[in-house]
Structure formats: C-alpha cells, structure tokens
Design a protein around this motif. Sequence first.
Motif, PDB file in Angstrom:
ATOM      1  N   ILE A  70      -3.766   9.836  62.807  1.00 38.96           N
ATOM      2  CA  ILE A  70      -4.591   9.445  61.632  1.00 38.96           C
ATOM      3  C   ILE A  70      -4.586  10.832  61.058  1.00 38.96           C
ATOM      4  CG2 ILE A  70      -6.878   9.306  60.511  1.00 38.96           C
ATOM      5  CD1 ILE A  70      -7.371   7.287  62.838  1.00 38.96           C
ATOM      6  N   VAL A  71      -4.996  11.974  61.687  1.00 38.52           N
ATOM      7  CA  VAL A  71      -5.186  13.238  61.026  1.00 38.52           C
ATOM      8  C   VAL A  71      -3.907  13.843  60.747  1.00 38.52           C
ATOM      9  CG1 VAL A  71      -5.296  14.776  63.072  1.00 38.52           C
ATOM     10  CG2 VAL A  71      -6.576  15.047  61.154  1.00 38.52           C
ATOM     11  N   ASN A  72      -2.939  13.553  61.209  1.00 41.52           N
ATOM     12  CA  ASN A  72      -1.476  14.018  60.875  1.00 41.52           C
ATOM     13  C   ASN A  72      -0.663  12.971  59.997  1.00 41.52           C
ATOM     14  OD1 ASN A  72      -1.829  16.554  62.281  1.00 41.52           O
ATOM     15  ND2 ASN A  72      -1.576  15.403  64.326  1.00 41.52           N
ATOM     16  N   SER A  73      -1.287  11.958  59.457  1.00 39.52           N
ATOM     17  CA  SER A  73      -0.437  10.978  58.746  1.00 39.52           C
ATOM     18  C   SER A  73      -0.372  11.343  57.388  1.00 39.52           C
ATOM     19  CB  SER A  73      -1.176   9.696  58.866  1.00 39.52           C
ATOM     20  OG  SER A  73      -0.741   8.921  57.863  1.00 39.52           O
ATOM     21  N   HIS A  74       0.826  11.305  56.717  1.00 39.63           N
ATOM     22  CA  HIS A  74       0.995  11.528  55.039  1.00 39.63           C
ATOM     23  C   HIS A  74      -0.208  10.637  54.492  1.00 39.63           C
ATOM     24  CE1 HIS A  74       3.053   7.821  55.836  1.00 39.63           C
ATOM     25  NE2 HIS A  74       3.057   7.544  54.556  1.00 39.63           N
ATOM     26  N   TRP A  75      -0.549   9.494  55.180  1.00 41.82           N
ATOM     27  CA  TRP A  75      -1.399   8.670  54.200  1.00 41.82           C
ATOM     28  C   TRP A  75      -2.701   9.525  53.811  1.00 41.82           C
ATOM     29  CZ3 TRP A  75      -0.233   4.252  51.996  1.00 41.82           C
ATOM     30  CH2 TRP A  75       0.836   3.429  52.547  1.00 41.82           C
ATOM     31  N   PHE A  76      -3.193  10.239  54.893  1.00 44.97           N
ATOM     32  CA  PHE A  76      -4.664  10.931  54.723  1.00 44.97           C
ATOM     33  C   PHE A  76      -4.444  12.526  54.406  1.00 44.97           C
ATOM     34  CE2 PHE A  76      -5.060   7.499  57.671  1.00 44.97           C
ATOM     35  CZ  PHE A  76      -5.434   6.803  57.041  1.00 44.97           C
ATOM     36  N   ALA A  77      -3.301  12.743  53.640  1.00 47.92           N
ATOM     37  CA  ALA A  77      -2.997  14.226  53.259  1.00 47.92           C
ATOM     38  C   ALA A  77      -4.145  14.665  52.609  1.00 47.92           C
ATOM     39  CB  ALA A  77      -1.825  14.228  52.794  1.00 47.92           C
ATOM     40  N   LYS A  78      -4.684  13.926  51.670  1.00 47.06           N
ATOM     41  CA  LYS A  78      -5.590  14.564  50.756  1.00 47.06           C
ATOM     42  C   LYS A  78      -7.201  13.851  51.110  1.00 47.06           C
ATOM     43  CE  LYS A  78      -2.625  15.352  46.833  1.00 47.06           C
ATOM     44  NZ  LYS A  78      -2.505  15.373  45.539  1.00 47.06           N
ATOM     45  N   SER A  79      -7.205  13.470  52.257  1.00 51.91           N
ATOM     46  CA  SER A  79      -8.599  12.856  52.478  1.00 51.91           C
ATOM     47  C   SER A  79      -9.477  13.831  53.342  1.00 51.91           C
ATOM     48  CB  SER A  79      -8.367  11.642  53.350  1.00 51.91           C
ATOM     49  OG  SER A  79      -7.439  10.893  52.915  1.00 51.91           O
ATOM     50  N   ASN A  80     -10.703  13.453  53.351  1.00 54.82           N
ATOM     51  CA  ASN A  80     -11.545  14.397  54.090  1.00 54.82           C
ATOM     52  C   ASN A  80     -11.710  13.560  55.351  1.00 54.82           C
ATOM     53  OD1 ASN A  80     -12.253  16.099  51.954  1.00 54.82           O
ATOM     54  ND2 ASN A  80     -13.174  14.268  50.993  1.00 54.82           N
ATOM     55  N   PHE A  81     -12.104  14.211  56.453  1.00 55.31           N
ATOM     56  CA  PHE A  81     -12.377  13.726  57.824  1.00 55.31           C
ATOM     57  C   PHE A  81     -13.782  14.075  58.474  1.00 55.31           C
ATOM     58  CE2 PHE A  81      -7.854  14.110  57.411  1.00 55.31           C
ATOM     59  CZ  PHE A  81      -7.331  12.651  57.980  1.00 55.31           C
ATOM     60  N   LEU A  82     -14.476  12.886  58.791  1.00 54.54           N
ATOM     61  CA  LEU A  82     -15.809  13.055  59.336  1.00 54.54           C
ATOM     62  C   LEU A  82     -15.511  12.344  60.869  1.00 54.54           C
ATOM     63  CD1 LEU A  82     -18.830  13.642  59.560  1.00 54.54           C
ATOM     64  CD2 LEU A  82     -19.141  11.609  58.361  1.00 54.54           C
ATOM     65  N   ILE A  83     -15.701  13.395  61.691  1.00 58.63           N
ATOM     66  CA  ILE A  83     -15.799  12.576  63.164  1.00 58.63           C
ATOM     67  C   ILE A  83     -17.174  12.615  63.651  1.00 58.63           C
ATOM     68  CG2 ILE A  83     -15.193  13.126  65.513  1.00 58.63           C
ATOM     69  CD1 ILE A  83     -12.732  14.341  64.842  1.00 58.63           C
ATOM     70  N   VAL A  84     -17.723  11.115  63.906  1.00 57.86           N
ATOM     71  CA  VAL A  84     -18.964  11.023  64.157  1.00 57.86           C
ATOM     72  C   VAL A  84     -19.173  10.706  65.912  1.00 57.86           C
ATOM     73  CG1 VAL A  84     -21.092   9.480  64.068  1.00 57.86           C
ATOM     74  CG2 VAL A  84     -19.554   9.912  61.939  1.00 57.86           C
ATOM     75  N   ARG A  98     -10.158  19.055  67.544  1.00 58.34           N
ATOM     76  CA  ARG A  98      -9.504  20.194  66.582  1.00 58.34           C
ATOM     77  C   ARG A  98      -8.149  20.552  66.680  1.00 58.34           C
ATOM     78  NH1 ARG A  98     -13.093  22.512  63.026  1.00 58.34           N
ATOM     79  NH2 ARG A  98     -15.163  22.466  63.864  1.00 58.34           N
ATOM     80  N   LYS A  99      -7.636  20.745  68.015  1.00 59.33           N
ATOM     81  CA  LYS A  99      -6.335  21.005  68.602  1.00 59.33           C
ATOM     82  C   LYS A  99      -5.326  19.805  68.139  1.00 59.33           C
ATOM     83  CE  LYS A  99      -7.475  24.184  72.060  1.00 59.33           C
ATOM     84  NZ  LYS A  99      -8.063  24.380  73.559  1.00 59.33           N
ATOM     85  N   LEU A 100      -5.702  18.931  67.949  1.00 60.63           N
ATOM     86  CA  LEU A 100      -4.733  17.722  67.489  1.00 60.63           C
ATOM     87  C   LEU A 100      -4.344  17.579  66.109  1.00 60.63           C
ATOM     88  CD1 LEU A 100      -6.365  14.877  69.712  1.00 60.63           C
ATOM     89  CD2 LEU A 100      -4.129  15.943  70.354  1.00 60.63           C
ATOM     90  N   ILE A 101      -4.910  18.788  65.244  1.00 58.58           N
ATOM     91  CA  ILE A 101      -4.467  18.605  63.945  1.00 58.58           C
ATOM     92  C   ILE A 101      -3.457  19.507  63.617  1.00 58.58           C
ATOM     93  CG2 ILE A 101      -5.432  19.272  61.702  1.00 58.58           C
ATOM     94  CD1 ILE A 101      -8.240  19.197  62.929  1.00 58.58           C
ATOM     95  N   ARG A 102      -2.422  18.888  63.098  1.00 62.97           N
ATOM     96  CA  ARG A 102      -1.141  19.785  62.738  1.00 62.97           C
ATOM     97  C   ARG A 102      -1.034  19.760  61.244  1.00 62.97           C
ATOM     98  NH1 ARG A 102       0.944  16.749  67.144  1.00 62.97           N
ATOM     99  NH2 ARG A 102       2.045  15.252  65.784  1.00 62.97           N
TER     100      ARG A 102
END
Length: 731
Positions: free
Chosen positions: A577-591, A632-636
């Motif tokens: 998800i976090v590396n997907s082009h779909w969410f290039a402009k989205s914010n992320f909240l991990i709960v 965090r480490k999975l974010i590219r």
Amino acid sequence: MDPATIFQIVGTVLSLGDVVIRCITRLSALKAQFHDAPIIVTSMIGQLHMVKIAQDQLSTLNSPTFTHDPRYHQLAVHIGNALDSFSPILLALGQQLDRYEGIGANWMAAKTRMGFLNGEREMTNLSILLDRQVNALNLLLQAIQCATWTQQSEILTRVESQSILRLAQDCSSSLLGLEDVASFISEGTAAISTRFEFDDVLRSTVIYQAAERSHLRQAIRARRAKNIDTVSTDNVSQRSVTFGFRQAFRTMKLTKPIEECDALENQQGIRVEVDIHRETTVQNSGTNDTAQDGSQEASVNSSGGTNSGSTRPQPGLGNSGLSNWRRAFQRRTSSASDTKQKEQNAQPKSKVLLLGASGGGKTTLLNALQLYIDSESVKYEGGDLRTLVWHNALDSVRILLREMEESGSWSAEQSHDSAPAHLLRLCFDCERDPALNSEHATDVARGIASLRQNEEFQAAIKSRTAYQFHDNTEYYINNIDRLAEQAIRSSAPTYEDMLRTQVTTTGIHQTVLTYKDAQYFLYDVGGERSERKKWIHAFEGVSTVIYPVEVTGYRRTLREDKDADRMSEQFMIWESIVNSHWFAKSNFLIVFTKTDLLKGYLNEEGVCNFLRSKGIPTTVDKYLNYLESRFRKLIRWFGLTEQRLRFVYANLVDVETQHAVMGVMDVLEDFKKPWPSQTGTFTAVNRELFVKSPVSRDSVDSSSENSSVVIGRLSVGGNEDTNALLFGMAP
Ligand SMILES: Nc1nc2c(ncn2[C@@H]2O[C@H](COP(=O)(O)OP(=O)(O)OP(=O)(O)O)[C@@H](O)[C@H]2O)c(=O)[nH]1
Ligand SMILES: [Mg+2]
C-alpha cells in the motif's frame, strides 16, 4: 438471503444445463475421434457428468416449498459463494472447444490443437478449476441430504469443507481479474492465474463485455450521484471522474472508447465529452435513473441502504445462521449517517480508506469513531444487535472448544466433564434456532459458569498462541451472566459489547462523519484475502489511508489461512500500500490496535521465546518502537514525509477514555492542513531510509494540471511482487 436471490443463484447453476450437455457431447466426440485422447479429456467428461447430476439434484432447491427452511437459505449462501465462477469456467471451456473446432475468428492452428488435445496448459488449468467446482458441488449435495441443520452445519463448517468452498470461490479471481491481472491473483490460484490464458478469450465474449458495460454504468451512476453538483465546478472531482472513466475504458480494453461513449450516452442519458486534452469526461445530463440489470454485485456500497444486497456472509466466525444479524449490523453501521444529505452540505471533504488484514480492527475503529463523534446516529435496532452480541459470545466459546478438541487437549467423548460437550450442543441448538429465548440463555450461562471451573479450559484461555480464538473470548466469558440477563430482559447491549463483536466485513462500506465542520467519507473494506481484490474500487482520490495493525499478530494465524501468521501479512500489505502509485499523494495513519491485550501477550512464555529468537524486544514500549521502525523501513516512497505518516497506539474497546479515537481524529484534522513544501521536511529517520534505498518516480507529474491524475509507478524492484501479495497471494 431472500428467496428471490436463492432462486437466482440456483437458477444460474441450473441454466447452465445445456452448456454442460453440449460440452460433454463435444468432448466425447473428441475422445471418440482420437483413440489416444489423453486422460484429461476423459476426466473432464467425468467432471461434467458430476455437474449434471448435481444440477438435477439442486433443482429441488428451486421449489418455493423450501423457501421457509433456514437450512436451504444457508446452503444457498454457500452455493452462491462456491459457484461464483461456475458459468465463466464453462463459458471458457465452450470457447476453447469452439476454437478447437474452428468456429469463429480465433480458431486454433494445428499445433495449438495438438497441444489442446494433449491436455497441455489450457486443459490442465481448466480441469483444475472445474475440479474445484465439482468438489464444492459434491459437498453441497452431501449437505442437502442432511436431515437436520445441525448435521448440515457440521459438514459445512469442517475445516476441509471450508477449504473446498474457499478454493471453489477462489476460482473467480483467475477468471474475473480486470485490468491489472497481477493484482487479482488470489491465494490458491496464484500459479494458475499468471499463466491462465482464457482471460482474453473471456474478455472478448459478448456476455463478458455486456457485464463490463453494466458494471461501468453502475459505477457512472454512483459517481453521478456524488458529483452531480460538483462535476463542472470542482476541479478535483472532475479530474477524478475523468480518471474513473478512462480507467474503466482501459479496464474494458476497448479500442474505440469514443464510440462506446456515444452508445452509453444514448442508452443512459449520460453525456460523455472529450475535452481538448483528449481526456474522456462524463457529465450527467439525463434524468434516467432506471435501475439496470442486477447481474453485477455493486462494488461500493454507499450508506443509502443499498449495501444489503452485496454483503455476503463469509466462512469464519459464526458462519452459519447469523448472516441476517450480521447484515443488519452492517446496515446499521452504514445507514447511521445520512450520506446524501451530508454530501449536499459539503464542507471540506476527506476520503479516508481503512485498509488492513482481517481482524486488525478496521470496523471496530470505524464504530468507535461513530460512537465518539455521533453517538446519536448509532441507533439501537431492537433485537438485532443484542442477538449479534449474544451469538458472538457463543461463537467465541464454541471456537475455543473446537480448537481444544482439534489440538487433542480435550475430547467430547473421552472427557469426564460433560459441561463442554453440553455447551457445544447448546451452541449448535442456538445456530439451528437463532431466535433468543430466556431458557436457552440461562442454560448457556450456567454451562459457561461451570466451564470456567474446567482446568483445561482455564489453561486454554490463558494461552493466546496455542489456540486461535476470538480476541474477546475472555471478556464474553467473564460477562456471560450479564449478557444472558440482557438477552432474557431484551435490554440493549452496552457500547463496549458492541465494539467487542466481530463481524467479518465483505465488500466496501461508506460511512460519512462530520467532525468540526469537516466531512469525512470513511470506507471500510473486508480484510480477508478473498476480499482484497475488491479494494481497488476504492483506491481513487484517497486523502488518508488508515491502517489498523493488530499488535498481537505474531504467532497468530489468519482466519482464512491457518498457516500464515498475521504479522507477516500485515507487513506485506503495508509494503504494497505505502509504495503503491495509488497513494502517492495520500497521508498514512497506522493505528496499533489491541494494545490492551499486549501486556498479557508479551508475558506469555511461548510468545516471549519466539520474539526473542527473532531479536524482537519483549517489553511493551520497546516492542511498539520496534514495530514502528519495521513499518517505516518498508517505505520506499520518495515523497512520504514525516508529516504524512503518523502512528496512534490504540485500545479500541476502551469506551471510558476513548483516547484512541481522539488521537485518530486529531491526526485526521492535522492532515487537513496544507502540506509543507516537499523539500527539507524529512526527519532523520526518513532521510536515512530514503538515502539507503533511493527510488525514482518514473512518471509522477504533479506539475501539470491536466495530468495530475496520472500517477506513475515506482520503479522499485519487486513492487509487482508486493502487489501480488497485497491482493492475497500466499506469503
Ligand atoms: N481487546 C481488543 N479487541 C479489539 C481491539 N480492536 C479490535 N478488537 C477486536 O478484534 C475483532 C476484529 O475486529 P474487526 O474490527 O472486526 O476487524 P476488521 O479489520 O474489520 O476485520 P475484517 O472485517 O475481517 O477485515 C473484534 O472482535 C474487535 O472487538 C482492541 O483494541 N482491543
Ligand atoms: Mg471489518
């Protein structure tokens, strides 16, 4: 499920009678013609004969006399689930035989015909898929023969039965993948899907294209309802409409979208325009709102109450007899806010998408937000919710007892204590007759009270990893007297009872919440693997992705796959998800959810040893810090700044303080503030990360007004793999 739907499902299976017979005849002719025809042809003939027999027997279900028998309702649900892909498979077989016999434009060259006859790839794949459907049919026929619902339930809830049904259901992913076939790979058919070549054949059929068009119309209507006032003025929504439509055409793989637009315009009263940038845009110009054929299940259920048709009970917790209550609960959740009215008073809007593995707490978080923000809108609907809570309590006990039985730590036959066996019987009685009655409730409460004295049971409940049971089993057991009292007196369950229930979500559900003059459109999705292929329908224009993570996920397995651990699955999904082009402009909240269970969990010896063996800290603070850094480490993504990624630690069932909910709302509010400039905003952690794994965006073009909807893919190696994982491939 209403009788009409049952008839529809069974009717569809039966209506394929002719196709089955034709396929049998043609395969038999092939076999007669070539004496050395491979065994696969013979076995397919056998499979189809089985199907024929099953169809004859299923026709009994089509009689109105059965509509009042709950056994058949439940069975019909299973048939619907299992035989989803029945017609496409037969259609594909028919198409292949057509091609073999030289009918139509794409008939096979001699070499391909040889290959086909020798049972190569296509035949083998098809035979596997057909085999799964036949197994499912066989199982259902066995279930039909059962004299009582208890027996039927026993058959259908067995682990092997569930896996047969799941495999059969899974076939649909290989056949119905739309544009991004890799994204639609699902667990059991991963290997087949990538090589499956009937997709193109299917796509070119008239039936498939008609279904696609119907799907497109539905999407346009849903969008039109949303954008009716804003399409021409609101730049952002116009862009998203443009994108949706173009995407849909790409999905349909039509070469001449403009002609298709014309056709749509004539049929639907939808004006389709081509703007100067050759973008296809849709605007509503007609008033024709006539409902179209209901052949496609709506992908997105808005909270106007249309969701009931698309929620299908899934195998899992309490998988029989409770579907009505579940649907009622989901309806209740969805219709809690009046979407249309709130959309019209449009204040600043945010689209918030809840994603994550099953059981992570997506729905619970949504319910908690609703209770906190707009508890007035959470209406208690008579018996439905009370029944749901009660059944959840019974289910959780039943699951634990079953787990104990399967692991050999307790056996109904050999145990000298009859309480558990008696309780199991009571649970099944309840499944047979889901209506609450005071005598039964008292009996169950008494049964559970005596079970609490049982040593094996006490040990089992303390062990969170040896058995896979409901998170809130202990809560239900401790509160069983009150819950029974509630059931007897018909009094309302508490908010905590409600938040502790588990309802496996299917489909996509929209809830609108207004908080401090801003509107949040929250989308809750089902997290099970089979559900993930639907997610893509909600990916457009997402402001914030909320990603609930069950912190107790290590050493717990997925509901849908007892061999996969939840934490790995949560990491994998996050990475996609976090590396997907779909969410290039989205914010992320991990709960991080279930923090209330964390202490007990980390104190458990088995867990501790396991974590230590992997170098994972076992004190609460350090453990959570470790988890945070893993995520965090999975974010590219190059552009994901610290401001756009937040963490909240939550106990979602804490109704007293509701810290978690407030934390989530604060972050959502914060996200609404304009983003700071992209340069110089990384924190040390992120900067280090990005330096270590530099990535480039190959076609992100945020500078152009008109192409801002075209978001490029990351050129990160392995991204496709993670996408496949996201959509349900086995780890
Ligand atoms: N004790 C405790 N239980 C929680 C917490 N969060 C969620 N749960 C429980 O976990 C179970 C599953 O939660 P759901 O919200 O249904 O999970 P989901 O992500 O919506 O799952 P799917 O719909 O299958 O995708 C429910 O019984 C919740 O009550 C928490 O913070 N603490
Ligand atoms: Mg859910």
